[in-house]
Motif scaffolding. Structure first.
Motif, PDB file in Angstrom:
ATOM      1  N   ALA A 109       0.694  16.445  -2.172  1.00 58.14           N
ATOM      2  CA  ALA A 109      -0.069  15.572  -2.144  1.00 58.14           C
ATOM      3  C   ALA A 109       0.692  14.020  -3.106  1.00 58.14           C
ATOM      4  CB  ALA A 109      -0.968  15.958  -2.961  1.00 58.14           C
ATOM      5  N   GLN A 110       1.163  14.307  -3.601  1.00 58.88           N
ATOM      6  CA  GLN A 110       1.615  12.951  -4.518  1.00 58.88           C
ATOM      7  C   GLN A 110       1.929  11.982  -3.809  1.00 58.88           C
ATOM      8  OE1 GLN A 110       5.241  13.446  -6.759  1.00 58.88           O
ATOM      9  NE2 GLN A 110       4.477  12.564  -9.092  1.00 58.88           N
ATOM     10  N   SER A 111       2.935  12.646  -3.216  1.00 62.22           N
ATOM     11  CA  SER A 111       3.262  11.574  -1.533  1.00 62.22           C
ATOM     12  C   SER A 111       2.356  11.138  -1.506  1.00 62.22           C
ATOM     13  CB  SER A 111       4.938  12.121  -1.109  1.00 62.22           C
ATOM     14  OG  SER A 111       5.294  13.067  -1.683  1.00 62.22           O
ATOM     15  N   LEU A 112       1.474  12.195  -0.714  1.00 66.04           N
ATOM     16  CA  LEU A 112       0.795  10.811   0.294  1.00 66.04           C
ATOM     17  C   LEU A 112      -0.021   9.098  -0.500  1.00 66.04           C
ATOM     18  CD1 LEU A 112      -0.970  10.418   2.148  1.00 66.04           C
ATOM     19  CD2 LEU A 112      -2.672  12.575   2.350  1.00 66.04           C
ATOM     20  N   GLY A 113      -0.551  10.024  -1.953  1.00 66.71           N
ATOM     21  CA  GLY A 113      -1.088   9.088  -2.461  1.00 66.71           C
ATOM     22  C   GLY A 113      -0.243   8.320  -3.399  1.00 66.71           C
ATOM     23  N   LEU A 114       1.201   8.467  -3.618  1.00 66.70           N
ATOM     24  CA  LEU A 114       2.044   6.942  -3.763  1.00 66.70           C
ATOM     25  C   LEU A 114       2.135   5.916  -2.536  1.00 66.70           C
ATOM     26  CD1 LEU A 114       5.141   9.347  -5.326  1.00 66.70           C
ATOM     27  CD2 LEU A 114       3.464   7.247  -6.759  1.00 66.70           C
ATOM     28  N   ALA A 115       2.586   6.960  -1.507  1.00 61.88           N
ATOM     29  CA  ALA A 115       1.946   5.590   0.200  1.00 61.88           C
ATOM     30  C   ALA A 115       1.043   5.305   0.159  1.00 61.88           C
ATOM     31  CB  ALA A 115       2.146   6.910   1.253  1.00 61.88           C
ATOM     32  N   ILE A 116      -0.047   5.525   0.144  1.00 64.76           N
ATOM     33  CA  ILE A 116      -1.412   4.845   0.162  1.00 64.76           C
ATOM     34  C   ILE A 116      -1.300   3.512  -0.924  1.00 64.76           C
ATOM     35  CG2 ILE A 116      -3.494   4.349   0.174  1.00 64.76           C
ATOM     36  CD1 ILE A 116      -3.379   7.627   1.623  1.00 64.76           C
ATOM     37  N   GLY A 117      -0.638   4.081  -2.316  1.00 63.05           N
ATOM     38  CA  GLY A 117      -1.322   2.792  -3.343  1.00 63.05           C
ATOM     39  C   GLY A 117      -0.078   2.462  -3.589  1.00 63.05           C
ATOM     40  N   ALA A 118       0.539   2.205  -2.523  1.00 61.12           N
ATOM     41  CA  ALA A 118       2.245   1.280  -2.625  1.00 61.12           C
ATOM     42  C   ALA A 118       1.880  -0.011  -1.151  1.00 61.12           C
ATOM     43  CB  ALA A 118       3.204   1.693  -1.997  1.00 61.12           C
ATOM     44  N   PHE A 119       1.163   1.132  -0.125  1.00 65.97           N
ATOM     45  CA  PHE A 119       0.658  -0.054   0.742  1.00 65.97           C
ATOM     46  C   PHE A 119      -0.449  -0.587   1.116  1.00 65.97           C
ATOM     47  CE2 PHE A 119       4.377   1.076   3.816  1.00 65.97           C
ATOM     48  CZ  PHE A 119       4.075  -0.319   4.184  1.00 65.97           C
ATOM     49  N   VAL A 120      -1.942  -0.231  -0.182  1.00 66.47           N
ATOM     50  CA  VAL A 120      -3.560  -1.090  -0.065  1.00 66.47           C
ATOM     51  C   VAL A 120      -3.152  -1.223  -1.194  1.00 66.47           C
ATOM     52  CG1 VAL A 120      -5.653  -0.811  -0.154  1.00 66.47           C
ATOM     53  CG2 VAL A 120      -4.026   0.682   1.273  1.00 66.47           C
ATOM     54  N   THR A 121      -2.683  -2.855  -1.373  1.00 64.87           N
ATOM     55  CA  THR A 121      -3.363  -3.075  -2.707  1.00 64.87           C
ATOM     56  C   THR A 121      -4.487  -3.120  -3.792  1.00 64.87           C
ATOM     57  OG1 THR A 121      -3.536  -5.718  -2.645  1.00 64.87           O
ATOM     58  CG2 THR A 121      -1.335  -5.070  -1.942  1.00 64.87           C
ATOM     59  N   ALA A 132      -1.571   9.873  -7.961  1.00 65.83           N
ATOM     60  CA  ALA A 132      -0.745   9.399  -7.683  1.00 65.83           C
ATOM     61  C   ALA A 132      -1.185   7.678  -7.187  1.00 65.83           C
ATOM     62  CB  ALA A 132       0.551   9.848  -6.489  1.00 65.83           C
ATOM     63  N   ILE A 133      -1.749   7.672  -6.382  1.00 62.79           N
ATOM     64  CA  ILE A 133      -2.542   6.540  -5.623  1.00 62.79           C
ATOM     65  C   ILE A 133      -2.302   5.823  -6.642  1.00 62.79           C
ATOM     66  CG2 ILE A 133      -5.368   6.839  -5.889  1.00 62.79           C
ATOM     67  CD1 ILE A 133      -5.424   5.685  -3.848  1.00 62.79           C
ATOM     68  N   PHE A 134      -2.827   5.209  -8.157  1.00 59.90           N
ATOM     69  CA  PHE A 134      -2.827   5.014  -9.364  1.00 59.90           C
ATOM     70  C   PHE A 134      -1.820   3.937  -9.701  1.00 59.90           C
ATOM     71  CE2 PHE A 134      -6.694   6.515  -9.051  1.00 59.90           C
ATOM     72  CZ  PHE A 134      -7.652   5.597  -9.004  1.00 59.90           C
ATOM     73  N   THR A 135      -0.145   5.284  -9.582  1.00 53.70           N
ATOM     74  CA  THR A 135       1.025   4.668 -10.084  1.00 53.70           C
ATOM     75  C   THR A 135       1.594   3.437  -9.369  1.00 53.70           C
ATOM     76  OG1 THR A 135       1.562   6.820  -9.667  1.00 53.70           O
ATOM     77  CG2 THR A 135       3.072   5.175  -9.915  1.00 53.70           C
ATOM     78  N   PHE A 136       1.706   3.178  -9.162  1.00 54.13           N
ATOM     79  CA  PHE A 136       2.554   1.367  -7.482  1.00 54.13           C
ATOM     80  C   PHE A 136       1.675   0.118  -8.176  1.00 54.13           C
ATOM     81  CE2 PHE A 136       5.075   4.923  -5.311  1.00 54.13           C
ATOM     82  CZ  PHE A 136       6.213   4.466  -6.214  1.00 54.13           C
ATOM     83  N   PRO A 137      -0.213   0.055  -7.522  1.00 54.53           N
ATOM     84  CA  PRO A 137      -0.725  -0.649  -7.857  1.00 54.53           C
ATOM     85  C   PRO A 137      -0.787  -1.202  -9.580  1.00 54.53           C
ATOM     86  CG  PRO A 137      -1.585   0.675  -6.162  1.00 54.53           C
ATOM     87  CD  PRO A 137      -0.477   1.813  -7.166  1.00 54.53           C
ATOM     88  N   GLN A 138      -0.670   0.092 -10.835  1.00 54.63           N
ATOM     89  CA  GLN A 138      -0.836  -0.985 -11.968  1.00 54.63           C
ATOM     90  C   GLN A 138       0.610  -1.449 -12.252  1.00 54.63           C
ATOM     91  OE1 GLN A 138      -1.559   3.431 -13.498  1.00 54.63           O
ATOM     92  NE2 GLN A 138      -3.963   2.556 -13.732  1.00 54.63           N
ATOM     93  N   GLU A 139       1.346  -0.914 -11.373  1.00 51.34           N
ATOM     94  CA  GLU A 139       2.869  -1.141 -12.250  1.00 51.34           C
ATOM     95  C   GLU A 139       3.034  -1.978 -11.769  1.00 51.34           C
ATOM     96  OE1 GLU A 139       5.956   1.274 -12.755  1.00 51.34           O
ATOM     97  OE2 GLU A 139       5.194   1.866 -14.474  1.00 51.34           O
TER      98      GLU A 139
END
Length: 622
Positions: free
Chosen positions: A499-511, A424-431
C-alpha cells in the motif's frame, strides 16, 4: 553505521583561519557569457473576445552580457521584468526548447553536468528541512557536496567555518523551523541557504533576491561577504529588488531590465552618468537603485505615469544605440587561455563528489532525523491506538463467530491499506522542491535518494501496524496461537509495504495532491470491492480485477493464517460445515498461497519502480 560527526570542531587558532581557506581563491574561474537570450511562454487570454485563446508572451527579449571572474553582477528591475527568469536560464535550470533561444556559455562551453557541481544557486524561497538544526543542515550538506578526499571531521570543520562567516553561531543548535514549527528567524534562514552554497566554494554563484526580508545591516553583511568571494576569482550574479545606495555601489556590474528588455548594462558606478547623458537625471539626490527602478517602470523625474510606455520605449532605443555594440565587443573579446584551462578542468571534474554508499548513508541519517518528527506525532499515534482499541472492543467476544471474524480480518486489512497508502502519497510531493534543488546542484544520485527515502519510511511505517495488530488481534478473539499471530502480522506488514508503494507511485507521478488523493481513493475502492468480502459472484467481465488487487491477496492470506480447509463452523443451529464452503472464503480458496505472496512482492517492485520513474521526470536540465 558510523554516526555522522555533528559536533563543533576544536575552536583553537587552527580553525580560526578556516573561513579564509574556504573563500580564498577559486581554482577554476568561470566566465559567464550570454548573448541574445530570448524566452517565451504561452498564456491564455482571460478577458475580451479572445478569452481562452493562447497567445505568446515574451519574457526575455534579446538580453546579452558577460560576468567575469572577480565580478559581481546585480540584475535590477520591477516585478515581472524577467530578472528571475534570466537568472534561472543563466544557471542552466531551464531546458533548451523552441521557447528559449540565444547563447549561454561558460568559458565558451555549454552547460554540463560537471559544471553544476561547481555552481551554487540560492533560491528566493528557502528550501530547508524544518526539524534539522542549523549545524545539522550545513553538516549534511557538506557531507554530500564536498569531495570524498576530505574526512567527515574536515567537512564538519568547513561547515563550522561557514557558520562563523555568516554570523550563525548564536543559533547553531536551533532548528530551522517552518510554517507550523517555530525555529530561527527569516534572516537566519536566508543565511543558512546561502551557507549551503558557499560550502562548496563555488566558482560561479547565482542568488535570487538574497537580501529579501533582511534588515539593512544583515543585507550589507551578506553582500559584503559575496563581494569578498569575488576577490578570490569567483563569478557572482544575483537578482535584487531594491538595494540601498551602499549596496548598489558594491556591485561591479548592473543589468537593468524592464518587460524583458535591457535598459542598461555596464559598470554600476557609471549608471547614473549614462542616464544623465541621454537626458534622464533625478530632480533631487536619491538612491541610484530607486532612480533606476523608476526608469524601469517608465517614470522619470519630469514625466507622469501616463507617459510610462513612451519612456520605456525611449530607454530601449537608447540602449540599442549607445550600449548594444559595446556589449557585443565585450562578448567577442574573451580570453582563449582561460577557455583552455577550463577544458582541462572539465576532464577532471566530471565525477560525483561522493560515492553512492556515502550518499545513501548521509541521506538515510538525515531522513531519520527529519521524518521521525512527522511519523510519530501525537495525533498519528493516538489515531492508531484509539482505532485499535475501538476495533478490538467491537469484536470482543466474537471468537467462534466466523462471519464476525471474517469482518475483523477485512477491517484490519482495509484500515491499513488506506492508512499506509494515504500517508505515503504525501512523501514525494512535499519533498519535490527539495529534491529538485539538491539534484540541480549535483548533490547526489536519484537512486541513492530513492533507496534512502524508502528505507527511512519502512521501519517507521511498520511500527504503528505492529502496535495496532498487537492490540486488535487478541481483543478481537482471533486464533490465540503465537504462530498464527506472527503469520497474520507478517501478512499485514507485507500488505502495508504494498500500500505504501502504491501511494509513493501516485505521489511521484501526480504533482497535484488533490488529484492524487482522488485517484488513490478510486483505486482503493476498486481494490476493496474486488477483494472477495463484499461480492462473491463477480460478473465475468470484471473478474480479472481481483488479480490486480493487493487487498484480494492480503485477505486470502489472512484467512489462511486463521483457518485451514479441515476446520468447520456452525452453519446452522444443528449442523457444522467446512470453512472452505463459507461464502467469503469459497471464492478465495486455501490454495495458491505461495503465489499470493509472490504477487504481493511483485506489486512492491512494480509500484516502487513506477515511483522511481515518476521522480526521474522532475525537470532537471542535463
Amino acid at each position: 553505521m558510523a554516526e555522522i560527526e555533528l559536533q563543533q570542531p576544536d575552536r583553537g587558532e587552527k580553525n580560526d583561519a578556516a573561513p579564509q581557506s574556504i573563500f580564498a581563491k577559486a581554482q577554476r574561474p568561470i566566465n559567464l557569457e550570454f548573448e541574445g537570450v530570448v524566452y517565451k511562454i504561452k498564456t491564455k487570454e482571460k478577458r475580451g473576445e479572445n478569452k481562452g485563446k493562447q497567445k505568446e508572451r515574451v519574457i526575455l527579449n534579446g538580453v546579452s552580457g558577460t560576468v567575469y571572474p572577480g565580478e559581481m553582477m546585480a540584475m535590477l528591475g520591477p516585478s515581472g521584468s524577467g530578472k528571475t527568469t534570466l537568472l534561472t536560464v543563466l544557471a542552466g535550470r531551464v531546458a533548451r526548447t523552441q521557447r528559449l533561444t540565444g547563447s549561454v556559455t561558460y568559458n565558451r562551453k555549454p552547460y554540463s553536468s560537471s559544471l553544476k557541481r561547481r555552481m551554487g544557486f540560492v533560491m528566493q524561497d528557502d528550501v530547508l528541512y524544518p526539524h534539522l538544526t542549523v549545524t545539522e543542515t550545513l553538516v549534511f550538506t557538506a557531507l554530500l557536496r564536498l569531495p570524498r578526499t576530505l574526512s567527515r571531521r574536515e567537512k564538519a570543520e568547513k561547515a563550522e567555518a561557514v557558520i562563523k562567516e555568516l554570523g550563525l553561531s548564536a543559533c547553531r543548535d536551533s532548528i530551522i523551523g517552518g510554517p507550523f514549527v517555530r525555529g530561527v528567524s527569516g534572516g537566519e534562514r536566508k543565511r543558512v541557504s546561502i551557507g549551503q552554497e558557499m560550502l562548496i566554494n563555488p566558482s560561479l554563484l547565482f542568488l535570487d533576491e538574497p537580501t529579501s526580508g533582511l534588515d539593512s545591516t544583515i543585507a550589507g553583511r551578506i553582500v559584503s561577504t559575496l563581494a569578498d568571494l569575488t576577490k578570490g576569482g569567483r563569478t557572482v550574479a544575483m537578482t535584487i529588488h531594491q538595494p540601498s545606495s551602499r549596496l548598489f555601489y558594491m556591485f561591479h556590474k548592473i543589468l537593468l531590465l524592464s518587460d524583458g528588455h535591457t535598459l542598461y548594462y555596464g559598470r554600476g558606478s557609471e549608471a547614473m552618468g549614462y542616464f544623465a547623458s541621454i537626458g534622464y537625471s533625478p530632480s533631487m539626490p536619491m538612491n541610484p537603485a530607486d532612480f533606476l527602478l523608476d526608469l524601469a517602470n517608465g517614470i522619470s523625474s519630469d514625466e507622469t505615469v501616463e507617459d510610462a510606455a513612451s519612456t520605456k520605449e525611449a530607454l530601449v532605443d537608447a540602449y540599442s544605440h549607445h550600449l548594444r555594440d559595446k556589449v557585443a565587443e565585450e562578448l567577442s573579446g574573451l580570453s582563449q587561455q582561460v577557455e583552455m584551462q577550463q577544458h582541462e578542468a572539465e576532464k577532471m571534474t566530471n565525477k560525483w563528489c561522493t560515492t553512492w554508499w556515502q550518499q545513501f548513508t548521509v541521506l538515510l541519517q538525515r531522513g531519520l532525523k527529519e521524518r521521525r518528527h512527522e511519523n510519530f506525532t501525537g495525533i498519528k499515534v493516538a489515531q492508531v491506538i484509539i482505532s485499535a482499541l475501538i476495533g478490538g472492543f467491537l469484536w470482543y467476544g466474537t471468537a467462534g463467530h466466523i462471519q464476525d471474524q471474517a469482518g475483523l480480518l477485512f477491517f484490519i486489512a482495509g484500515f491499513w491499506a488506506y492508512y499506509a497508502s494515504f500517508q505515503a502519497i504525501f512523501t514525494f510531493p512535499q519533498e519535490r522542491t527539495m529534491l529538485s534543488k539538491e539534484r540541480a546542484s549535483g548533490m547526489y544520485r536519484l537512486s541513492s535518494y530513492f533507496v534512502a527515502s524508502t528505507m527511512v519510511d519502512l521501519p517507521m511505517e511498520l511500527i504503528l501496524p505492529i502496535a495496532f495488530v498487537t492490540i486488535t488481534y487478541w481483543l478481537g478473539g482471533l486464533k490465540p496461537v503465537a504462530t498464527n499471530f506472527l503469520i497474520f502480522l507478517a501478512v499485514l506488514l507485507l500488505s502495508v509495504v504494498v500500500a505504501q508503494s502504491l501511494g509513493l507511485a501516485i505521489g511521484a507521478f501526480v504533482t497535484n495532491l488533490q488529484s492524487g488523493s482522488a485517484l488513490l481513493t478510486v483505486l482503493m475502492v476498486i481494490f476493496q470491492l474486488a477483494s472477495g468480502f463484499y461480492v462473491q459472484n463477480t460478473p465475468p467481465f470484471l473478474s480479472w480485477v481481483k488479480y490486480v488487487s493487493f487487498n484480494y491477496y492480503t485477505f486470502k492470506l489472512q484467512i489462511a493464517s486463521q483457518y485451514s480447509p479441515t476446520d468447520t463452523y456452525q452453519c446452522t443451529p444443528t449442523t457444522t460445515c467446512p470453512v472452505s464452503e463459507f461464502p467469503s472464503f469459497k471464492m478465495l480458496g486455501f490454495d495458491k498461497r505461495a503465489l499470493s505472496v509472490i504477487a504481493l512482492f511483485l506489486m512492491i517492485f512494480i509500484f516502487r519502480f513506477v515511483a522511481y520513474l515518476g521522480l526521474s521526470r522532475i525537470g532537471i536540465p542535463k
